[in-house]
Design a protein around this motif. Structure first.
Motif, PDB file in Angstrom:
ATOM      1  N   GLN A   9       0.848  -1.185   0.000  1.00 42.72           N
ATOM      2  CA  GLN A   9       0.000   0.000   0.000  1.00 42.72           C
ATOM      3  C   GLN A   9       0.885   1.237   0.000  1.00 42.72           C
ATOM      4  O   GLN A   9       1.841   1.333   0.783  1.00 42.72           O
ATOM      5  CB  GLN A   9      -0.937   0.017   1.198  1.00 42.72           C
ATOM      6  CG  GLN A   9      -1.964   1.120   1.107  1.00 42.72           C
ATOM      7  CD  GLN A   9      -3.093   0.940   2.114  1.00 42.72           C
ATOM      8  OE1 GLN A   9      -2.973   0.173   3.060  1.00 42.72           O
ATOM      9  NE2 GLN A   9      -4.179   1.648   1.889  1.00 42.72           N
ATOM     10  N   GLU A  10       0.571   2.158  -0.897  1.00 41.30           N
ATOM     11  CA  GLU A  10       1.334   3.385  -1.022  1.00 41.30           C
ATOM     12  C   GLU A  10       0.878   4.398   0.039  1.00 41.30           C
ATOM     13  O   GLU A  10      -0.187   4.252   0.639  1.00 41.30           O
ATOM     14  CB  GLU A  10       1.135   3.983  -2.423  1.00 41.30           C
ATOM     15  CG  GLU A  10       1.626   3.079  -3.540  1.00 41.30           C
ATOM     16  CD  GLU A  10       3.131   2.908  -3.522  1.00 41.30           C
ATOM     17  OE1 GLU A  10       3.843   3.893  -3.757  1.00 41.30           O
ATOM     18  OE2 GLU A  10       3.592   1.777  -3.276  1.00 41.30           O
ATOM     19  N   ALA A  11       1.673   5.425   0.252  1.00 41.51           N
ATOM     20  CA  ALA A  11       1.354   6.451   1.244  1.00 41.51           C
ATOM     21  C   ALA A  11       0.039   7.159   0.925  1.00 41.51           C
ATOM     22  O   ALA A  11      -0.673   7.597   1.831  1.00 41.51           O
ATOM     23  CB  ALA A  11       2.496   7.456   1.328  1.00 41.51           C
ATOM     24  N   ASP A  12      -0.298   7.263  -0.368  1.00 45.07           N
ATOM     25  CA  ASP A  12      -1.530   7.938  -0.768  1.00 45.07           C
ATOM     26  C   ASP A  12      -2.757   7.044  -0.651  1.00 45.07           C
ATOM     27  O   ASP A  12      -3.875   7.459  -0.967  1.00 45.07           O
ATOM     28  CB  ASP A  12      -1.414   8.486  -2.183  1.00 45.07           C
ATOM     29  CG  ASP A  12      -1.284   7.394  -3.240  1.00 45.07           C
ATOM     30  OD1 ASP A  12      -1.243   6.204  -2.881  1.00 45.07           O
ATOM     31  OD2 ASP A  12      -1.212   7.735  -4.426  1.00 45.07           O
ATOM     32  N   GLY A  13      -2.573   5.799  -0.216  1.00 40.86           N
ATOM     33  CA  GLY A  13      -3.691   4.878  -0.045  1.00 40.86           C
ATOM     34  C   GLY A  13      -3.855   3.900  -1.180  1.00 40.86           C
ATOM     35  O   GLY A  13      -4.589   2.928  -1.053  1.00 40.86           O
ATOM     36  N   GLY A  14      -3.229   4.126  -2.320  1.00 34.48           N
ATOM     37  CA  GLY A  14      -3.316   3.212  -3.453  1.00 34.48           C
ATOM     38  C   GLY A  14      -2.491   1.960  -3.220  1.00 34.48           C
ATOM     39  O   GLY A  14      -1.782   1.834  -2.212  1.00 34.48           O
ATOM     40  N   PHE A  15      -2.587   1.017  -4.143  1.00 33.75           N
ATOM     41  CA  PHE A  15      -1.883  -0.255  -4.023  1.00 33.75           C
ATOM     42  C   PHE A  15      -1.045  -0.518  -5.264  1.00 33.75           C
ATOM     43  O   PHE A  15      -1.424  -0.139  -6.367  1.00 33.75           O
ATOM     44  CB  PHE A  15      -2.884  -1.406  -3.864  1.00 33.75           C
ATOM     45  CG  PHE A  15      -3.668  -1.350  -2.593  1.00 33.75           C
ATOM     46  CD1 PHE A  15      -3.183  -1.935  -1.441  1.00 33.75           C
ATOM     47  CD2 PHE A  15      -4.896  -0.713  -2.549  1.00 33.75           C
ATOM     48  CE1 PHE A  15      -3.906  -1.895  -0.257  1.00 33.75           C
ATOM     49  CE2 PHE A  15      -5.638  -0.667  -1.379  1.00 33.75           C
ATOM     50  CZ  PHE A  15      -5.138  -1.255  -0.235  1.00 33.75           C
ATOM     51  N   VAL A  16       0.091  -1.193  -5.069  1.00 34.36           N
ATOM     52  CA  VAL A  16       0.971  -1.612  -6.159  1.00 34.36           C
ATOM     53  C   VAL A  16       1.149  -3.127  -6.036  1.00 34.36           C
ATOM     54  O   VAL A  16       1.391  -3.638  -4.941  1.00 34.36           O
ATOM     55  CB  VAL A  16       2.345  -0.907  -6.077  1.00 34.36           C
ATOM     56  CG1 VAL A  16       3.292  -1.446  -7.126  1.00 34.36           C
ATOM     57  CG2 VAL A  16       2.184   0.589  -6.211  1.00 34.36           C
ATOM     58  N   ALA A  17       1.006  -3.834  -7.173  1.00 36.55           N
ATOM     59  CA  ALA A  17       1.143  -5.290  -7.176  1.00 36.55           C
ATOM     60  C   ALA A  17       2.252  -5.700  -8.129  1.00 36.55           C
ATOM     61  O   ALA A  17       2.332  -5.210  -9.254  1.00 36.55           O
ATOM     62  CB  ALA A  17      -0.173  -5.942  -7.594  1.00 36.55           C
ATOM     63  N   GLU A  18       3.098  -6.623  -7.677  1.00 37.33           N
ATOM     64  CA  GLU A  18       4.211  -7.139  -8.473  1.00 37.33           C
ATOM     65  C   GLU A  18       4.177  -8.660  -8.427  1.00 37.33           C
ATOM     66  O   GLU A  18       4.195  -9.254  -7.343  1.00 37.33           O
ATOM     67  CB  GLU A  18       5.525  -6.629  -7.908  1.00 37.33           C
ATOM     68  CG  GLU A  18       6.745  -7.195  -8.576  1.00 37.33           C
ATOM     69  CD  GLU A  18       8.039  -6.712  -7.940  1.00 37.33           C
ATOM     70  OE1 GLU A  18       9.097  -7.211  -8.366  1.00 37.33           O
ATOM     71  OE2 GLU A  18       8.000  -5.869  -7.034  1.00 37.33           O
ATOM     72  N   CYS A  19       4.121  -9.288  -9.592  1.00 39.48           N
ATOM     73  CA  CYS A  19       4.133 -10.740  -9.668  1.00 39.48           C
ATOM     74  C   CYS A  19       5.532 -11.244  -9.302  1.00 39.48           C
ATOM     75  O   CYS A  19       6.539 -10.686  -9.754  1.00 39.48           O
ATOM     76  CB  CYS A  19       3.746 -11.205 -11.072  1.00 39.48           C
ATOM     77  SG  CYS A  19       3.673 -13.001 -11.236  1.00 39.48           S
ATOM     78  N   LEU A  20       5.600 -12.290  -8.493  1.00 35.66           N
ATOM     79  CA  LEU A  20       6.891 -12.804  -8.035  1.00 35.66           C
ATOM     80  C   LEU A  20       7.575 -13.713  -9.047  1.00 35.66           C
ATOM     81  O   LEU A  20       8.780 -13.940  -8.947  1.00 35.66           O
ATOM     82  CB  LEU A  20       6.708 -13.558  -6.713  1.00 35.66           C
ATOM     83  CG  LEU A  20       6.129 -12.732  -5.555  1.00 35.66           C
ATOM     84  CD1 LEU A  20       5.997 -13.606  -4.317  1.00 35.66           C
ATOM     85  CD2 LEU A  20       6.975 -11.512  -5.286  1.00 35.66           C
TER      86      LEU A  20
END
Length: 68
Positions: A9-20
């Protein structure tokens, strides 16, 4: 095959997803948008290949606490 995404979760409330296991990255302003964007990104990545049977979103929470 199951794909696992590390989600932060980013500081602005959004989310970032990265496939492993594959070069798939996406983001969303909220959890519902992130889920839709992950699904779309996976479909695009595997457009000419068999798609994975499931997608796991692993929310990683990094918290720093002060020691008193």
């Amino acid at each position: 095959m199951e794909l696992v995404f590390s989600v932060t979760q980013e500081a602005d409330g959004g989310f970032v997803a990265e496939c492993l296991s594959h070069d798939i990255f996406t983001q969303g302003d909220n959890w519902v948008e992130l889920r839709a964007n992950v699904s779309e990104a996976v479909s695009a990545y595997f457009f000419d290949q068999p798609k994975p049977s499931s997608i796991r979103l692993h929310l990683v929470r990094d918290e720093v606490m002060a020691c008193a």
